[in-house]
Design a protein around this motif. Sequence first.
Motif, short mmCIF file in Angstrom:
data_model
loop_
_atom_site.label_atom_id
_atom_site.label_comp_id
_atom_site.label_asym_id
_atom_site.label_seq_id
_atom_site.Cartn_x
_atom_site.Cartn_y
_atom_site.Cartn_z
N LEU A 1 0.81 -1.22 0.00
CA LEU A 1 0.00 0.00 0.00
C LEU A 1 0.85 1.27 0.00
O LEU A 1 0.31 2.36 -0.13
N ARG A 2 2.15 1.15 0.17
CA ARG A 2 3.01 2.35 0.13
C ARG A 2 3.97 2.25 -1.07
O ARG A 2 3.74 2.86 -2.10
N ASP A 3 5.00 1.42 -1.00
CA ASP A 3 5.94 1.34 -2.12
C ASP A 3 5.23 0.71 -3.34
O ASP A 3 5.43 1.13 -4.47
N GLY A 4 4.36 -0.28 -3.08
CA GLY A 4 3.64 -0.93 -4.18
C GLY A 4 2.77 0.06 -4.92
O GLY A 4 2.67 0.04 -6.14
N VAL B 1 15.45 -5.65 5.90
CA VAL B 1 15.95 -5.27 4.57
C VAL B 1 14.77 -4.96 3.65
O VAL B 1 13.66 -5.44 3.86
N HIS B 2 15.07 -4.17 2.62
CA HIS B 2 14.04 -3.68 1.70
C HIS B 2 14.72 -3.61 0.33
O HIS B 2 15.51 -2.71 0.07
N CYS B 3 14.45 -4.59 -0.53
CA CYS B 3 15.21 -4.69 -1.78
C CYS B 3 14.34 -4.41 -3.00
O CYS B 3 13.24 -4.93 -3.12
N HIS B 4 14.89 -3.61 -3.90
CA HIS B 4 14.21 -3.34 -5.18
C HIS B 4 14.77 -4.28 -6.25
O HIS B 4 15.85 -4.84 -6.11
N ASN B 5 13.98 -4.39 -7.33
CA ASN B 5 14.21 -5.50 -8.27
C ASN B 5 14.79 -5.06 -9.61
O ASN B 5 14.58 -5.73 -10.61
N GLY C 1 9.97 -2.71 -9.30
CA GLY C 1 9.24 -3.29 -8.17
C GLY C 1 10.09 -3.64 -6.97
O GLY C 1 11.30 -3.39 -6.93
N ASN C 2 9.40 -4.22 -5.97
CA ASN C 2 10.04 -4.63 -4.71
C ASN C 2 10.17 -6.15 -4.70
O ASN C 2 9.64 -6.84 -5.57
N ALA C 3 10.81 -6.66 -3.66
CA ALA C 3 10.87 -8.12 -3.48
C ALA C 3 9.44 -8.62 -3.32
O ALA C 3 8.62 -7.98 -2.66
ZN ZN Z 1 11.47 1.23 -1.71
#
Ligand code: ZN
Length: 529
Positions: free
Chosen positions: A18-21, A207-211, A243-245
């Motif tokens: 709901l935030r990064d997505g 952790v917070h990983c982008h793709n 996107g994110n993980a």
């Molecule tokens: Zn992010």
Amino acid sequence: MTQRPIDSNTIRIFDTTLRDGEQSPGASMNTTEKLEVANLLAELGVDIIEAGFPISSDGDFEAVKTIAEKIEGPTICGLARALPADIDRCWEAIQANPKPRIHTFIATSQIHLEKKLRKSPEEVARYAEEAVKRAREYCDDVEFSTEDAARTDRDYICEVIERAIAAGATTINIPDTVGYSNPWEFGSLIEHVFDKVSNVHQAVISVHCHNDMGLAVANSLAAIRAGARQVECTINGIGERAGNASLEEIVMNLATRSEFFGFRTGIRTEKIYRASRLVSNLTGIVVQPNKAIVGANAFAHEAGIHQDGVIKEKSTYEIMTPESVGWRGTSMVMGKHSGRHAFTDRVKELGFDLSPQQIEAAFADFKDLADRKKDVFDEDLEAICLRAQELEEIPDVEVYKLENLETIATLKGMPKATITLTKGGEILEGSAEGDGPVDAACKAIKQITGTASRLEDYRIAAITGGTDAQGNITLTVAEDDFRAVGRASGPDIIVASARAYIQALNSLESKKKVAVRTDKAESLLGKQP
Ligand code: ZN
Ligand code: KIV
């Protein structure tokens, strides 16, 4: 490799759909839709829901506040830059929840310090400390993120983390903001943090990983092996840029290879497929067929040798069962002779909780569809249910309604659309030409309504295969600072496009009206600080 002290064998799942997505291009959802996703995330068993970025807009604030008021179970988190006004606004939005979390962040890489923030390393470290202290005055649960950590000098990042923990941060999040790292390097960064930060055990490492290079899930798993105990992820891996993980991929890696990883999560995996479908339907972002875990082909066996193996023993080619993620494939469930009872049961099985009025509307819609379309699939029913749910959200303005639409598509000359709308008791008509029939229909609506808004985004996806498939349209209109999303589906994509456009225009009018009311109230009561 140094042995990490492992305090628990549970990995916390922090969902940021709901935030990064929602930062995915064209993915915006309204408050009701976000609440629906939040409800399902709670059922799914995520530990933390990042509900939004309250200071970024009034709409985001409202959505976070509504979620904080209505959802119980997971921690409800709001994002805030390392600035007092952001933190105050964030707290205002989340305080009603029994488990609130403030997530504050500042960039730490040299390039962000020099080019974006234009601040010295010492200034940024002080911003971090001050932000965490301010957040702790409100709330015991404070997360701090070092944005662009994967490109940050290692000694400096350890210093900032140590100071943030000393200031009261209870979770430290280490993001690979631009998806630059790889599992070897990222795992070693997490190890380095454990080796060098003296107070590291006073906080959970996240952790917070982008793709961007397709390594978000691999990097998250490497970080878990190196000591991280929270992972940030999204349903279907949606998020900024690539996107994110993806939540489902991380969770199913940990579940399927539990003998290798040795960790558990609190996720009820059999709800994964439903969550994937809901997010895809509401955002209009289609899941690629070969996507791991939730793609249409994830459990399809095409080659003869594989089919033979699966018939003899499923585990020859299936490393997890479709049922374990709630995958049901595309199945023909109903036809025009299906009765109300069977329809209501199936809707419940699909996870929808419709009111009697919504069931009424959905059943009428189903009958109409079954008359035109031979096979009605679960995906069609999902679209019907979502339509019925939207019916109860009629905005507080005199709305435009689509009464009729006629189009001419031709190889010779321009396609043309004639539209009839009503507003209150008034009948309004207009026609226009366009590059195609959809364009012509939208131009006719624009002409009739006299809207000054512009169409910012338009997406179309087929709900199932075949030429009689329903099309799902998601579009965004914008005017000044206002933005509204319209969504509609149906077997005729021109009608669905017109419906989505009208819905967006009605919603835009409603937002403008609310803003005028708020301005009036503020001029009477004085502007709130
Ligand atoms: Zn992010
Ligand atoms: O990618 C990122 O760095 C972020 C932070 C705000 C955590 O989204």
